[in-house]
Scaffold this motif. Structure first.
Motif, PDB file in Angstrom:
ATOM      1  N   ALA A  80      15.089   1.346  -1.030  1.00 48.85           N
ATOM      2  CA  ALA A  80      13.734   0.802  -0.907  1.00 48.85           C
ATOM      3  C   ALA A  80      12.899   1.737  -1.736  1.00 48.85           C
ATOM      4  N   ASP A  81      11.852   1.023  -2.310  1.00 48.71           N
ATOM      5  CA  ASP A  81      10.774   1.930  -3.035  1.00 48.71           C
ATOM      6  C   ASP A  81      10.027   2.975  -2.286  1.00 48.71           C
ATOM      7  N   THR A  82       9.937   2.875  -0.913  1.00 49.11           N
ATOM      8  CA  THR A  82       9.387   4.007  -0.101  1.00 49.11           C
ATOM      9  C   THR A  82       9.783   3.542   1.374  1.00 49.11           C
ATOM     10  N   TYR A  83       9.163   4.367   2.290  1.00 52.82           N
ATOM     11  CA  TYR A  83       9.458   3.825   3.671  1.00 52.82           C
ATOM     12  C   TYR A  83       7.924   4.289   4.291  1.00 52.82           C
ATOM     13  N   ILE A  84       7.657   3.481   5.386  1.00 57.35           N
ATOM     14  CA  ILE A  84       6.466   3.708   6.167  1.00 57.35           C
ATOM     15  C   ILE A  84       6.848   3.662   7.586  1.00 57.35           C
ATOM     16  N   PRO A  85       6.069   4.615   8.306  1.00 58.74           N
ATOM     17  CA  PRO A  85       6.409   4.729   9.818  1.00 58.74           C
ATOM     18  C   PRO A  85       5.910   3.167  10.483  1.00 58.74           C
ATOM     19  N   ASN A  86       6.588   2.915  11.405  1.00 58.36           N
ATOM     20  CA  ASN A  86       6.334   1.609  12.408  1.00 58.36           C
ATOM     21  C   ASN A  86       5.770   2.007  13.725  1.00 58.36           C
ATOM     22  N   GLU A  87       5.282   1.116  14.350  1.00 58.12           N
ATOM     23  CA  GLU A  87       4.966   1.462  15.800  1.00 58.12           C
ATOM     24  C   GLU A  87       5.987   1.417  16.812  1.00 58.12           C
ATOM     25  N   PHE A  88       7.170   1.539  16.329  1.00 59.01           N
ATOM     26  CA  PHE A  88       8.334   1.921  17.138  1.00 59.01           C
ATOM     27  C   PHE A  88       9.151   2.973  17.012  1.00 59.01           C
ATOM     28  N   GLY A  89       8.137   3.793  16.294  1.00 57.53           N
ATOM     29  CA  GLY A  89       8.793   5.254  16.160  1.00 57.53           C
ATOM     30  C   GLY A  89      10.014   5.401  15.006  1.00 57.53           C
ATOM     31  N   THR A  90      10.298   4.376  14.411  1.00 57.87           N
ATOM     32  CA  THR A  90      11.075   4.166  13.172  1.00 57.87           C
ATOM     33  C   THR A  90      10.376   4.313  11.894  1.00 57.87           C
ATOM     34  N   GLU A  91      11.029   3.553  10.788  1.00 53.26           N
ATOM     35  CA  GLU A  91      10.346   3.532   9.440  1.00 53.26           C
ATOM     36  C   GLU A  91      10.792   2.362   9.121  1.00 53.26           C
ATOM     37  N   ASP A  92      10.045   1.341   8.211  1.00 50.80           N
ATOM     38  CA  ASP A  92      10.348   0.310   7.686  1.00 50.80           C
ATOM     39  C   ASP A  92      10.443   0.647   6.283  1.00 50.80           C
ATOM     40  N   SER A  93      11.362  -0.356   5.655  1.00 48.34           N
ATOM     41  CA  SER A  93      11.545  -0.172   4.156  1.00 48.34           C
ATOM     42  C   SER A  93      10.273  -0.756   3.367  1.00 48.34           C
ATOM     43  N   VAL A  94      10.128  -0.369   2.414  1.00 49.11           N
ATOM     44  CA  VAL A  94       9.174  -0.973   1.446  1.00 49.11           C
ATOM     45  C   VAL A  94       9.358  -1.586   0.125  1.00 49.11           C
ATOM     46  N   VAL A  95       9.168  -2.453  -0.440  1.00 51.33           N
ATOM     47  CA  VAL A  95       9.452  -2.909  -1.570  1.00 51.33           C
ATOM     48  C   VAL A  95       8.062  -3.148  -2.254  1.00 51.33           C
ATOM     49  N   GLU A  96       7.765  -2.604  -3.290  1.00 49.57           N
ATOM     50  CA  GLU A  96       6.453  -2.804  -4.079  1.00 49.57           C
ATOM     51  C   GLU A  96       6.664  -3.503  -5.382  1.00 49.57           C
ATOM     52  N   ILE A  97       5.992  -4.561  -5.582  1.00 46.59           N
ATOM     53  CA  ILE A  97       5.711  -5.498  -6.690  1.00 46.59           C
ATOM     54  C   ILE A  97       4.643  -5.038  -7.342  1.00 46.59           C
ATOM     55  N   GLY A  98       5.050  -4.706  -8.647  1.00 40.18           N
ATOM     56  CA  GLY A  98       4.151  -4.383  -9.597  1.00 40.18           C
ATOM     57  C   GLY A  98       3.221  -5.555 -10.195  1.00 40.18           C
ATOM     58  N   LYS A  99       2.379  -5.379 -11.176  1.00 45.01           N
ATOM     59  CA  LYS A  99       1.900  -6.498 -12.059  1.00 45.01           C
ATOM     60  C   LYS A  99       2.869  -7.225 -12.937  1.00 45.01           C
TER      61      LYS A  99
END
Length: 99
Positions: A80-99
């Motif tokens: 994943a491009d990065t990870y962001i904390p979620n409301e369940f106390g874990t993290e979500d994967s993130v895919v970033e789509i540029g221009k």
């Protein structure tokens, strides 16, 4: 693994989500912002030693997602491009789509 391919005018990005075959015995679902976290919407297909699916996503966005493995286990994407904390106390994967 994530691979991104933009259309010639860059109005759409085809993102292929892929994970190793040994991650699951029967199924993997791709669940995230792009399908309103619907656990039945996007099933990865098993082929050539891996599970994969390609989604058409809009550029200039980022999307949270996870894999639901065999209907029981939630996993992030190792690439994943990065990870962001979620409301369940874990993290979500993130895919970033540029221009």
């Amino acid at each position: 693994m994530l691979s991104k391919n933009y259309t010639p005018k860059r109005t759409v990005c085809k993102v292929t989500f892929a994970v190793p075959e040994e991650w699951a015995s029967s199924e993997i679902k791709l669940v995230g912002d792009f399908n309103d976290w619907d656990t039945k919407a996007d099933e990865l297909e098993k082929k050539k030693g891996k599970w994969e699916i390609t989604k058409r996503l809009k550029p200039e966005n980022e999307y949270r997602f996870k894999y639901l493995i065999d209907g029981e286990v939630w996993e992030n994407d190792d690439a994943a491009d990065t990870y962001i904390p979620n409301e369940f106390g874990t993290e979500d994967s993130v895919v970033e789509i540029g221009k």
